[in-house]
Design a protein around this motif. Structure first.
Motif, short mmCIF file in Angstrom:
data_model
loop_
_atom_site.label_atom_id
_atom_site.label_comp_id
_atom_site.label_asym_id
_atom_site.label_seq_id
_atom_site.Cartn_x
_atom_site.Cartn_y
_atom_site.Cartn_z
N VAL A 190 0.86 -1.17 0.00
CA VAL A 190 0.00 0.00 0.00
C VAL A 190 0.91 1.24 0.00
N VAL A 191 0.80 2.03 -1.06
CA VAL A 191 1.69 3.17 -1.22
C VAL A 191 0.91 4.44 -0.91
N SER A 192 1.41 5.22 0.02
CA SER A 192 0.71 6.45 0.37
C SER A 192 1.70 7.56 0.65
N ALA A 193 1.20 8.77 0.71
CA ALA A 193 2.03 9.93 1.06
C ALA A 193 1.81 10.22 2.54
N ASP A 194 2.88 10.21 3.31
CA ASP A 194 2.78 10.28 4.77
C ASP A 194 3.18 11.69 5.22
N VAL A 231 10.79 21.12 -2.05
CA VAL A 231 9.96 19.92 -2.02
C VAL A 231 8.67 20.25 -1.28
N THR A 232 7.56 20.04 -1.94
CA THR A 232 6.28 20.30 -1.28
C THR A 232 5.46 19.03 -1.21
N PHE A 233 4.74 18.90 -0.11
CA PHE A 233 3.94 17.70 0.11
C PHE A 233 2.75 17.71 -0.86
N PRO A 234 2.50 16.58 -1.51
CA PRO A 234 1.38 16.53 -2.46
C PRO A 234 0.06 16.51 -1.71
N THR A 235 -0.82 17.40 -2.09
CA THR A 235 -2.09 17.49 -1.36
C THR A 235 -3.12 16.52 -1.90
N ASP A 236 -2.91 16.07 -3.14
CA ASP A 236 -3.97 15.29 -3.78
C ASP A 236 -3.55 13.84 -4.01
N ALA A 237 -2.59 13.37 -3.21
CA ALA A 237 -2.07 12.04 -3.46
C ALA A 237 -3.09 10.97 -3.06
N ALA A 238 -3.32 10.06 -3.97
CA ALA A 238 -4.23 8.96 -3.67
C ALA A 238 -3.42 7.80 -3.10
N VAL A 239 -4.08 6.98 -2.32
CA VAL A 239 -3.42 5.78 -1.81
C VAL A 239 -3.50 4.72 -2.90
N ARG A 240 -2.35 4.11 -3.20
CA ARG A 240 -2.30 3.09 -4.26
C ARG A 240 -2.04 1.74 -3.64
N GLU A 241 -2.61 0.72 -4.23
CA GLU A 241 -2.29 -0.64 -3.82
C GLU A 241 -1.60 -1.34 -4.97
N VAL A 242 -0.39 -1.82 -4.74
CA VAL A 242 0.33 -2.55 -5.78
C VAL A 242 0.38 -4.02 -5.38
N ILE A 274 14.75 1.37 -16.63
CA ILE A 274 14.36 1.02 -15.27
C ILE A 274 12.85 1.09 -15.17
N PHE A 275 12.23 -0.04 -14.87
CA PHE A 275 10.78 -0.08 -14.78
C PHE A 275 10.38 -0.75 -13.48
N PRO A 276 10.51 -0.02 -12.38
CA PRO A 276 10.20 -0.65 -11.10
C PRO A 276 8.71 -0.96 -10.97
N GLU A 277 8.41 -2.07 -10.30
CA GLU A 277 7.01 -2.42 -10.07
C GLU A 277 6.34 -1.35 -9.21
N ILE A 278 7.06 -0.91 -8.18
CA ILE A 278 6.54 0.19 -7.37
C ILE A 278 7.25 1.45 -7.88
N ASP A 279 6.56 2.14 -8.80
CA ASP A 279 7.16 3.26 -9.52
C ASP A 279 6.76 4.56 -8.84
N ARG A 289 0.85 -5.79 3.13
CA ARG A 289 -0.35 -6.44 3.68
C ARG A 289 -0.54 -7.78 3.01
N LYS A 290 -0.87 -8.74 3.82
CA LYS A 290 -1.22 -10.04 3.29
C LYS A 290 -2.72 -10.01 3.05
N VAL A 291 -3.12 -10.25 1.81
CA VAL A 291 -4.56 -10.15 1.53
C VAL A 291 -5.17 -11.51 1.18
N GLY A 292 -4.38 -12.41 0.68
CA GLY A 292 -4.96 -13.68 0.22
C GLY A 292 -4.32 -14.84 0.93
N THR A 293 -4.55 -15.97 0.41
CA THR A 293 -3.97 -17.17 0.99
C THR A 293 -3.20 -17.90 -0.08
N ALA A 294 -2.42 -17.16 -0.82
CA ALA A 294 -1.64 -17.79 -1.88
C ALA A 294 -0.60 -18.70 -1.27
N THR A 295 -0.22 -19.68 -2.03
CA THR A 295 0.77 -20.63 -1.55
C THR A 295 2.12 -19.99 -1.49
#
Lengths: 446, 236
Positions: free
Chosen positions: B106-110, B126-137, B155-160, B230-236
């Protein structure tokens, strides 16, 4: 006239990489260019004389004035012609139509300058707009001078509405490689993509003349550039190894123009990309991207040989290399030139997509894309584009690209941004580009 | 006069082969293996260290194989070796190639983290983003890169974290999440400029050290980014 070419790239690739990027800077310098060796120059001025040019009449009056003033200043010996364009094209000077001869160019001298100036002052606005016919007429006019440096200047205030679009496309096809053409849109009732199609095909530049008063200066500037050209038909000849593909070839400075589709094959591994005529003191940058077969760690191979060809004579060359290595310190480096121009290309497309989204009423996308454009323009020091963007969005923070769309943006401001979005700046000598490592942000001691 | 290149092509150019681009007359052994040439590649004189499992070249200081994920210290493979995260081909926007691990980041601006950084070393640019949405990757492979996308550098990071709100304090290659044999995760900092802080610790983790993360643990990177596992499922 001399050409030099140099390559900017990081030739080190990680073991699984196949994509090679390089920026090739080509610079022309005046060696011993003399009047004797430099070819003849031919200019054709095409002015829209459709009915709309008279509404308001400031447009036609400015066009008459600018046209007359520029032909009256042509240096002796320059070949020229004036075409009046509406739903049909007429070569009004030299007036070969009066004698039934085919249209042609005329040499500038005291008499022809005076006559052409008089004709220019009498142009009347009536009829529609069929730009394809104007281009075909220019091609006919240039026909007798295959060796000359041939440049046309086309001024219009409207859309190409008196002929089907395919007529324009067909005319462009006939004119490709025959002459180069700049295009100017007056006011805001013309179509940016239509004129960009013309200039992109005919290796010219598109621009907006928002206010008819600017016409005079723009005509002069065109003639100055045209008369400064010293070599016609310069081509980039690019060889890439067997099994590779040239992904793209892009002029990236002074403006972005994709040349990829314009390649003429020379042999199975080599293609020619047209760059038009060059002045004796010009420098342009090209971004070349080649996909090569993957190599093994330790391999070195030539990924592209970029030659500059005048006539059929290679005059300079630059080498693009690929060296595969497992040394991350080497592969992680990035050529500042490649990074910079990748950003400038993204800047142009962010503007294009932002304006497009805005037109479609998708304000969220427009805000994000134009915000990204502000950020990129700011980062790269492209102040010209920052200024144009500021007329369309309120910039809260250029560093993060936080913007708000402005209400009630003037059409000419939006079109100026659209038209000039492809103008780039060169790599600035900033001490530390914030690209990588990341800009030191307030953070815990690492 | 035509010369012959190491792959047997006749070449008019004498610097590089005008068919395959191989170096001509170079002193260095040049094991060129262009698919165009059915050649006999010479083996480099000095053997580079390779992964004992998959044979991929490795850096002496690497803890894990970049290709198959083998842990060089324990000799264990990740539980579900992904098809090989290909940094050149796996685009951020591309569909995830691996399997669902049952975990999300869960990616968020803190804002509190941003403030504490600003208090420590103020930086007005550097200014804090006011409109940042919480993302789930969703974590779709056993190695998840954290960084800032760069097309030019491949470079193509999964969490970009170059995506809006682009965090300027994050390095291009910042850190990675790696799945362990027991299904839990570790975070490894790649030597980023501004470091990675785990569970709001006082100092950043040491680059190269694998630090365990459990369900609900969080880490901070850059100027404001908080990433919670976060663990969300029950994957093996």
């Amino acid at each position: 006239m001399n050409f030099s070419a140099s390559t900017y790239q990081n030739e080190f690739l990680p073991s699984d990489a196949t994509e090679v990027h390089a920026v090739v800077t080509v610079t022309a310098t005046n060696g011993e260019a003399t009047a004797a060796t430099s070819p003849e120059k031919a200019v054709v001025l095409i002015v829209d004389t459709s009915g709309s040019m008279g509404q308001p009449s400031t447009k036609i009056r400015a066009a008459r004035q600018a046209l007359a003033a520029s032909v009256e200043e042509l240096p002796d010996g320059t070949w020229f012609a004036v075409i009046s364009g509406s739903h049909e094209a007429m070569c009004v000077y030299p007036p070969t139509y009066a004698t039934g001869e085919p249209p042609s160019l005329v040499r500038a001298d005291a008499m022809s300058r005076a006559e052409a100036g008089a004709v220019a002052r009498q142009l009347r606005p009536e009829g529609g707009t069929a730009i394809g016919t104007w281009l075909d007429m220019a091609r006919d006019v240039f026909a007798g001078h295959p060796e000359a440096i041939k440049l046309a200047y086309l001024l219009t205030d409207g859309r190409n509405e008196s002929e089907p679009h395919r007529n324009l496309e067909a005319a462009l096809q006939r004119c490709t490689g025959v002459f180069q053409c700049d295009a100017r849109g007056v006011g805001s009732d013309w179509n940016v993509s239509e004129l960009r199609l013309i200039t992109s095909t005919l290796l010219g530049e598109v621009d907006i003349i928002a206010d008819p008063d600017e016409m005079d200066d723009d005509f002069r500037a065109f003639l100055e550039r045209a008369l400064g050209k010293a070599v016609a038909d310069v081509r980039l000849r690019i060889w890439a190894p067997q099994g590779s593909t040239i992904k793209f070839v892009r002029q990236v400075a002074p403006t972005i123009d994709d040349l990829t589709a314009k390649a003429t094959p020379v042999n199975p591994l080599t293609g020619d990309f047209p760059t038009g005529a060059w002045a004796g003191d010009e420098s342009r940058d090209y971004h070349v991207c080649v996909n090569v077969p993957v190599g093994k760690v330790g391999d070195e191979k030539l990924a592209a040989r970029v030659s500059l060809v005048v006539g059929d004579q290679p005059v300079s060359q630059a080498l693009v290399k690929a060296i595969w290595t497992d040394d991350h310190a080497l592969t992680a480096r990035i050529s500042p030139q490649v990074a910079h121009y990748t950003g400038q290309a993204e800047l142009a497309s962010a503007i294009h997509e932002g304006l497009e989204a805005r037109k479609q009423g998708d304000n969220d996308t427009a805000t994000v894309r134009l915000g990204r454009a502000v950020q990129l323009a700011h980062e790269s020091g492209n102040e010209g584009t920052v200024k144009l963007l500021q007329k369309v969005v309120e910039v809260d923070d250029p560093a993060t690209g936080t913007v708000r769309l402005k209400r009630g943006v003037a059409a000419v401001d939006e079109m100026a941004l659209d038209t000039r979005s492809t103008r780039t700046v060169r790599v600035t000598a900033k001490p530390a580009a914030p690209a990588d490592p990341a800009t030191p942000a307030p953070g815990p001691e690492a | 006069m035509p010369v012959t290149c190491p792959n047997g092509h006749q070449s008019e150019s004498t610097d590089y082969c005008d068919t395959c681009g191989a170096v001509i007359g170079g002193a260095a052994p040049d094991p060129t293996t262009g698919p165009a040439a059915g050649d006999t590649a010479k083996v480099p004189a000095v053997a580079a260290p390779t992964c004992p499992n998959c044979g991929a070249p490795r850096e002496p200081d690497e803890a894990f194989c970049e290709v198959c994920g083998l842990d060089f210290a324990t000799g264990q493979l990740p539980v579900a070796p992904a098809g090989g995260p290909d940094p050149a081909a796996a685009g951020a926007a591309a569909p995830p190639t691996g399997e669902d691990t049952g975990w999300v980041a869960v990616v968020s601006a803190d804002h509190a983290y941003f403030e504490s950084n600003q208090a420590e070393s103020p930086d007005a640019s550097v200014t804090f983003p006011t409109d940042a949405a919480v993302r789930e990757v969703p974590l779709m492979s056993s190695e998840i890169q954290i960084g800032r996308r760069s097309d030019s550098k491949g470079i193509f990071p999964e969490i970009d974290l170059s995506e809006p709100p682009s965090d300027p304090g994050v390095s291009r290659r910042h850190a990675a999440l790696r799945r362990q044999p027991d299904g839990e995760w570790v975070v490894v900092d790649h030597g980023s400029t501004n470091g990675t802080v785990v569970r709001s610790a006082v100092s950043a983790i040491k680059p190269g050290d694998a630090v365990r993360l459990h369900d609900g643990d969080h880490l901070h990177v850059g100027a404001w980014t908080r990433i919670t596992l976060r663990k969300v499922g029950t994957a093996t």
